[in-house]
Design an enzyme around this catalytic site. Structure first.
Site, PDB file in Angstrom:
ATOM      1  N   ASP A 164      28.826  -3.272  52.934  1.00 39.15           N
ATOM      2  CA  ASP A 164      29.613  -2.036  52.860  1.00 39.15           C
ATOM      3  C   ASP A 164      30.279  -1.650  54.172  1.00 39.15           C
ATOM      4  O   ASP A 164      30.724  -0.513  54.331  1.00 39.15           O
ATOM      5  CB  ASP A 164      28.708  -0.888  52.394  1.00 39.15           C
ATOM      6  CG  ASP A 164      27.640  -0.530  53.419  1.00 39.15           C
ATOM      7  OD1 ASP A 164      27.216  -1.432  54.167  1.00 39.15           O
ATOM      8  OD2 ASP A 164      27.231   0.644  53.465  1.00 39.15           O
ATOM      9  N   GLU A 165      30.390  -2.578  55.117  1.00 38.84           N
ATOM     10  CA  GLU A 165      30.948  -2.217  56.412  1.00 38.84           C
ATOM     11  C   GLU A 165      31.633  -3.423  57.033  1.00 38.84           C
ATOM     12  O   GLU A 165      31.156  -4.552  56.913  1.00 38.84           O
ATOM     13  CB  GLU A 165      29.825  -1.721  57.327  1.00 38.84           C
ATOM     14  CG  GLU A 165      30.275  -1.179  58.650  1.00 38.84           C
ATOM     15  CD  GLU A 165      29.114  -0.584  59.434  1.00 38.84           C
ATOM     16  OE1 GLU A 165      29.391   0.191  60.366  1.00 38.84           O
ATOM     17  OE2 GLU A 165      27.956  -0.882  59.117  1.00 38.84           O
TER      18      GLU A 165
END
Length: 347
Positions: free
Chosen positions: A95-96
């Site tokens: 998610d990053e």
């Protein structure tokens, strides 16, 4: 992404929206919080906390098991959105990611506009929100991305960087964990401005080689490039057991299962590592690791299992109960598994 796993669960299950949600293991056992919704975070619930503690902090919390196959699918869609604007993408997790948009593929010419367009695409196509940080280097952009969550967009331009770093609490600096932060505060170092008062030699004296990094970063200097093909350092798997293990045969059974998982992950990436490491955490939370290295790379389940068992058998367990076991492989070299010259003879 904002509360990634929890936001996906709330998206897919409308009845969970607006409620304190914890994604992780159940509080009745030894579950761990993977992430929590912002409704739960208000009570102090955070990632890596035990589910039991999360329940104590937020009795009304709803617990759900992670669905990693779904999260990976969303992550792949995110990567596709990023790739519309740049090929220089360095994923940090599902998610990053860092994006270098110095030369953006669409010729937009504004990092802020690109960030807004990416956020809009994520909202329109995935019904999720993301927070973006925009600056001239990785460290400052990373810090900026956390400043206005959720759904934030923070720009820190060159003229603001040094002043911004001076006001930053020391625990926000990359490489400053709980122990280092405590040491710094005991020395009267609470902010970047305090760190800036020390010479590079003094920082190295107190914090070792990391002191060089602190000296640079407190001045807003970070020349690390965005690495789209970041090298994988290790591949592994570990598990915390519902009840402590005290029988060696039970531990061997768990190691066999972990070896199968690690083998599958290595095979998927066509990786063979020369170092196998066993991780053991006891009931009193004391943790040890033991490693064995080989002249050639390995990834076979039988080899991983056998080596892990040998390492475990050689450990003086002192009648301690075991709460966690893990196997990891490192020191990689990509090779052809059919090459007879690269086969390992254990005995």
């Amino acid at each position: 992404m904002d509360a990634f796993y929890a936001s996906i669960e709330q998206r897919d299950h409308p009845e969970l929206r607006g409620k304190p949600l914890v994604v992780g293991g159940p509080p009745e056992g030894r579950g761990v919080v993977a992430t929590a919704s912002y409704e739960a975070r208000k009570f102090g619930v955070k990632s890596a906390m035990s589910s039991r503690q999360a329940r104590q902090l937020c009795p009304e919390a709803i617990f759900v098991f992670p669905r990693f196959d779904v999260y990976r699918g969303v992550s792949a869609h995110l990567r596709e959105i990023f790739s519309r604007y740049t090929d220089l993408i360095e994923p940090l997790s599902l998610d990053e990611a860092y994006l270098d948009v110095t030369e953006d593929k669409q010729g937009i010419g504004s990092a802020l506009d690109i960030a807004r367009m990416i956020k809009d695409a994520i909202r329109d196509e995935l019904q999720l929100t993301a927070s973006a940080g925009v600056s001239v280097n990785k460290f400052v952009a990373k810090i900026a991305s956390d400043m206005q969550k959720p759904d934030g967009l923070t720009f820190i331009g060159p003229s603001r960087i040094e002043k911004f770093m001076e006001t930053l609490p020391v625990e926000k600096f990359f490489g400053v964990g709980r122990v280092t932060a405590t040491k710094m505060k005991n020395m009267g170092l609470h902010t970047g401005a305090d760190l800036k008062k020390l010479t590079e030699a003094q920082l190295v004296q107190h914090f070792g080689k990391t002191g060089h990094f602190f000296y640079q970063i407190v001045r807003g200097l970070d020349d690390r490039r965005v690495q789209p093909n970041r090298e994988i350092k290790s591949v592994g798997a570990e598990d915390t057991f519902a009840e402590d293990l005290d029988v060696l045969e039970d531990m061997y059974a768990e190691l066999e299962r972990l070896a199968e998982v690690v083998h599958a992950r290595l095979y998927k990436r066509n990786l063979r590592g020369r170092t196998v490491t066993l991780k053991v955490k006891y009931h009193d939370f004391k943790q040890i690791t033991r490693s064995q290295s080989f002249p050639v790379g390995v990834n076979e389940k039988e080899t991983l299992f056998t080596v892990a068992c040998q390492l475990l058998a050689a450990v003086d367990r002192q009648e301690k109960r075991v709460r966690l076991l893990g196997i990891s492989v490192s020191n990689f070299g990509i090779s052809d598994p059919d090459d007879p010259a690269d086969q390992l003879t254990l005995f």
